[in-house]
Design a protein around this motif. Structure first.
Motif, PDB file in Angstrom:
ATOM      1  N   LYS A 135       0.918  -1.278  -0.021  1.00  0.00           N
ATOM      2  CA  LYS A 135      -0.197   0.056  -0.170  1.00  0.00           C
ATOM      3  C   LYS A 135       0.779   1.213  -0.217  1.00  0.00           C
ATOM      4  O   LYS A 135       1.814   1.295   1.025  1.00  0.00           O
ATOM      5  N   ILE A 136       0.697   2.210  -0.759  1.00  0.00           N
ATOM      6  CA  ILE A 136       1.286   3.215  -1.034  1.00  0.00           C
ATOM      7  C   ILE A 136       0.613   4.330  -0.516  1.00  0.00           C
ATOM      8  O   ILE A 136      -0.564   4.734  -0.822  1.00  0.00           O
ATOM      9  N   ASN A 137       1.143   5.281   0.522  1.00  0.00           N
ATOM     10  CA  ASN A 137       0.459   6.303   1.171  1.00  0.00           C
ATOM     11  C   ASN A 137       0.664   7.399   0.156  1.00  0.00           C
ATOM     12  O   ASN A 137       1.821   7.863  -0.322  1.00  0.00           O
ATOM     13  N   LYS A 138      -0.526   8.139  -0.166  1.00  0.00           N
ATOM     14  CA  LYS A 138      -0.385   9.461  -1.290  1.00  0.00           C
ATOM     15  C   LYS A 138      -1.127  10.688  -0.666  1.00  0.00           C
ATOM     16  O   LYS A 138      -1.978  10.262   0.369  1.00  0.00           O
ATOM     17  N   LEU A 139      -0.502  11.812  -1.149  1.00  0.00           N
ATOM     18  CA  LEU A 139      -1.065  12.743  -0.873  1.00  0.00           C
ATOM     19  C   LEU A 139      -1.071  13.966  -2.026  1.00  0.00           C
ATOM     20  O   LEU A 139       0.351  14.396  -2.020  1.00  0.00           O
ATOM     21  N   GLU A 176      -4.411  18.251  -2.529  1.00  0.00           N
ATOM     22  CA  GLU A 176      -5.054  18.009  -1.143  1.00  0.00           C
ATOM     23  C   GLU A 176      -4.092  18.461  -0.200  1.00  0.00           C
ATOM     24  O   GLU A 176      -4.437  18.921   0.936  1.00  0.00           O
ATOM     25  N   PHE A 177      -2.666  18.693  -0.527  1.00  0.00           N
ATOM     26  CA  PHE A 177      -1.843  19.164   0.531  1.00  0.00           C
ATOM     27  C   PHE A 177      -2.351  20.721   0.653  1.00  0.00           C
ATOM     28  O   PHE A 177      -2.193  21.304   1.706  1.00  0.00           O
ATOM     29  N   ARG A 178      -2.454  21.488  -0.523  1.00  0.00           N
ATOM     30  CA  ARG A 178      -2.926  22.628  -0.413  1.00  0.00           C
ATOM     31  C   ARG A 178      -4.137  23.083   0.375  1.00  0.00           C
ATOM     32  O   ARG A 178      -4.228  23.991   1.112  1.00  0.00           O
ATOM     33  N   GLY A 235      -6.108  23.872   7.729  1.00  0.00           N
ATOM     34  CA  GLY A 235      -5.473  23.399   9.239  1.00  0.00           C
ATOM     35  C   GLY A 235      -5.639  22.081   9.438  1.00  0.00           C
ATOM     36  O   GLY A 235      -5.300  21.526  10.450  1.00  0.00           O
ATOM     37  N   GLU A 236      -6.021  21.481   8.409  1.00  0.00           N
ATOM     38  CA  GLU A 236      -6.319  19.601   8.675  1.00  0.00           C
ATOM     39  C   GLU A 236      -4.804  19.185   9.080  1.00  0.00           C
ATOM     40  O   GLU A 236      -3.654  19.931   8.415  1.00  0.00           O
ATOM     41  N   ASP A 237      -4.816  17.957   9.480  1.00  0.00           N
ATOM     42  CA  ASP A 237      -3.233  17.474   9.774  1.00  0.00           C
ATOM     43  C   ASP A 237      -2.767  17.169   8.234  1.00  0.00           C
ATOM     44  O   ASP A 237      -3.281  16.546   7.438  1.00  0.00           O
ATOM     45  N   ILE A 238      -1.509  17.434   8.500  1.00  0.00           N
ATOM     46  CA  ILE A 238      -0.568  16.871   7.192  1.00  0.00           C
ATOM     47  C   ILE A 238       0.413  15.969   7.910  1.00  0.00           C
ATOM     48  O   ILE A 238       1.300  16.289   8.586  1.00  0.00           O
ATOM     49  N   PRO A 239       0.347  14.518   7.492  1.00  0.00           N
ATOM     50  CA  PRO A 239       1.080  13.841   7.870  1.00  0.00           C
ATOM     51  C   PRO A 239       2.659  13.904   7.830  1.00  0.00           C
ATOM     52  O   PRO A 239       3.359  14.285   6.705  1.00  0.00           O
ATOM     53  N   GLU A 240       3.622  13.439   8.957  1.00  0.00           N
ATOM     54  CA  GLU A 240       4.906  13.839   8.920  1.00  0.00           C
ATOM     55  C   GLU A 240       5.876  12.983   8.019  1.00  0.00           C
ATOM     56  O   GLU A 240       6.989  13.476   7.643  1.00  0.00           O
TER      57      GLU A 240
END
Length: 445
Positions: A404-408, A412-414, A420-425
């Motif tokens: 499974k590849i985590n994608k953003l 979605e990032f912008r 103010g939503e969480d942006i994963p480290e």
């Protein structure tokens, strides 16, 4: 040759006159050979291709047009009969011309070089060159004059305006950008904003270095070269965006793959295209990133940074060559070319103007001639504990293993930045995220 000179002098019939003349001749000849040995640039008479060794400046000599003598600088300014205020893009080019970033150029291209670069991607003298370096003006009134080039109150240079000519902008657009469509942002600028005429001629620098005009952290080719450890391979990375975790992973991987190397991170911080993050904000993200514990752990003393006053043209494959040449002048032996480097999309349809790997292919085609090896990798993706120590692996390996590849996405990032939503480290360095959030919408061009 030294032995022949020594024997000739020893056996000369006249110790007084003939011997001294012979000695002077030998000294001159040996000095010329020494200079030639330092400049190993060679040009093939049949092909016109010119090459220089690994780590050497393009053309063999690092250009500097800075006038070091203060009295000479004052005399130059006094002899000028016109003044031209530069745009930010033009000022970037002037800085690179003065300090050798565009070596072997010593000034803005005259028509012979311009036509040759547009037509064949080579200077009239044969050296490879990706894109024209031009100074546009609205009329031909500066021809034959010495012109003071100013930017925001700083006298940057005096230019000898030897030529003023009308370019074929349609031909330039098609050759440089691969299109004449004004949906390409740089083609639109070329047709709508750039002046009707180009000036060609030498640029005499009045300002030494980059920092007076551009600020702290902007380093010249000579300054960067002086900071590089002797005997190390230099892997250069060009970027125009904040460095997120996937980019950082690419750099760590490159350092591990290219043995005995230094990673030279060299962001362009001049004008780019609409929608990009502005230069000052990008610089802030680079500065805070280097304070992150994770960065320090994996980069150690193996990374070098400098900012580049360069105006992006979004010219895809041709701009990849321009970037390779610039980094060669800064001392690079290797250059990272990622997917769709210097690419752009239609402002109407959002379709890409260039193929994903066209820039890589162009770089590899000319790699041997430039003595700069292209380093390319698949995209690095986050897969968690199945990955390396930082949770990453190439997308190719991840797909092969069915992970499974985590994608953003960028969109979605912008969105999360604004909301103010969480942006994963795993995606971005926390301090970089804070800088971008604090900047708000005004940081986007």
């Amino acid at each position: 040759l030294v032995q022949i000179c020594s024997l000739s002098i020893e056996n000369s019939p006249s110790p007084a006159v003939y011997t001294m003349a012979l000695l002077r001749g030998c000294v001159v000849l040996l000095s010329a050979l020494a200079v030639a040995a330092q400049d190993s640039s060679t040009c093939d008479a049949k092909t016109g291709k010119c090459t220089s060794g690994s780590g050497e400046p393009h053309g063999g000599t690092l250009v500097s047009t800075f006038v070091s003598d203060e009295a000479a600088r004052k005399a130059l300014v006094a002899s000028a009969t016109a003044t031209l205020e530069l745009s930010q893009r033009q000022a970037c080019d002037v800085s690179l011309l003065i300090n050798g970033g565009f070596s072997p150029l010593t000034g803005f291209m005259k028509q012979a070089d311009y036509d040759s670069v547009v037509g064949s991607m080579r200077l009239a003298s044969g050296e490879l060159f990706g894109l024209p370096v031009i100074l546009d003006v609205t009329d031909d009134s500066l021809k034959g004059k010495k012109v003071i080039l100013t930017y925001k109150g700083v006298q940057m240079a005096v230019m000898e305006a030897d030529e003023v000519f009308k370019p074929d902008k349609v031909k330039e657009a098609k050759a440089s950008y691969g299109t004449t469509s004004t949906e390409h942002p740089s083609v639109s600028e070329l047709f709508a904003d750039l002046g009707k005429y180009y000036i060609g001629g030498k640029v005499h620098g009045l300002v030494q270095g980059f920092e007076l005009v551009w600020g702290k952290g902007f380093k010249t080719p000579a300054e960067v070269r002086a900071s590089l450890p002797a005997g190390k391979q230099v892997v250069a990375f060009q970027n125009r965006n904040p460095v997120h975790k996937a980019h950082f992973e690419l750099l760590v991987t490159a350092h591990n793959d290219v043995k005995n190397s230094i990673i030279f991170v060299h962001p362009t911080c001049g004008p780019t295209q609409p929608g990009d993050i502005d230069g000052p904000t990008r610089i802030m993200t680079y500065e805070v990133m280097q304070e992150e514990p994770e960065y320090k752990k994996w980069a150690g003393d193996n990374f070098r940074w400098a900012y580049l006053p360069y105006s992006m043209k979004m010219a895809g494959p041709r701009e990849a060559i321009q970037h390779m040449i610039i980094r060669k002048n800064f001392g690079a032996t290797h250059f990272i070319i990622g997917r769709d480097m210097a690419g752009t999309k239609s402002t109407l349809t959002s379709e890409d103007f260039y193929g994903a790997f066209e820039a890589q292919e162009m770089g590899k085609k000319h790699s041997e001639e430039l003595s700069v090896k292209v380093v390319d990798y698949p995209n690095m993706v986050y897969v968690g504990k199945e990955g390396n120590e930082r949770g990453y692996m190439s997308d190719k390996d991840a797909k092969a293993k069915g992970l499974k590849i985590n994608k953003l996405s960028g969109t979605e990032f912008r969105k999360r930045l604004r909301s103010g939503e969480d942006i994963p480290e795993w995606f971005a360095f926390p301090k970089v995220v804070k800088v971008l959030r604090d900047g708000g919408d005004k940081i986007f061009l």
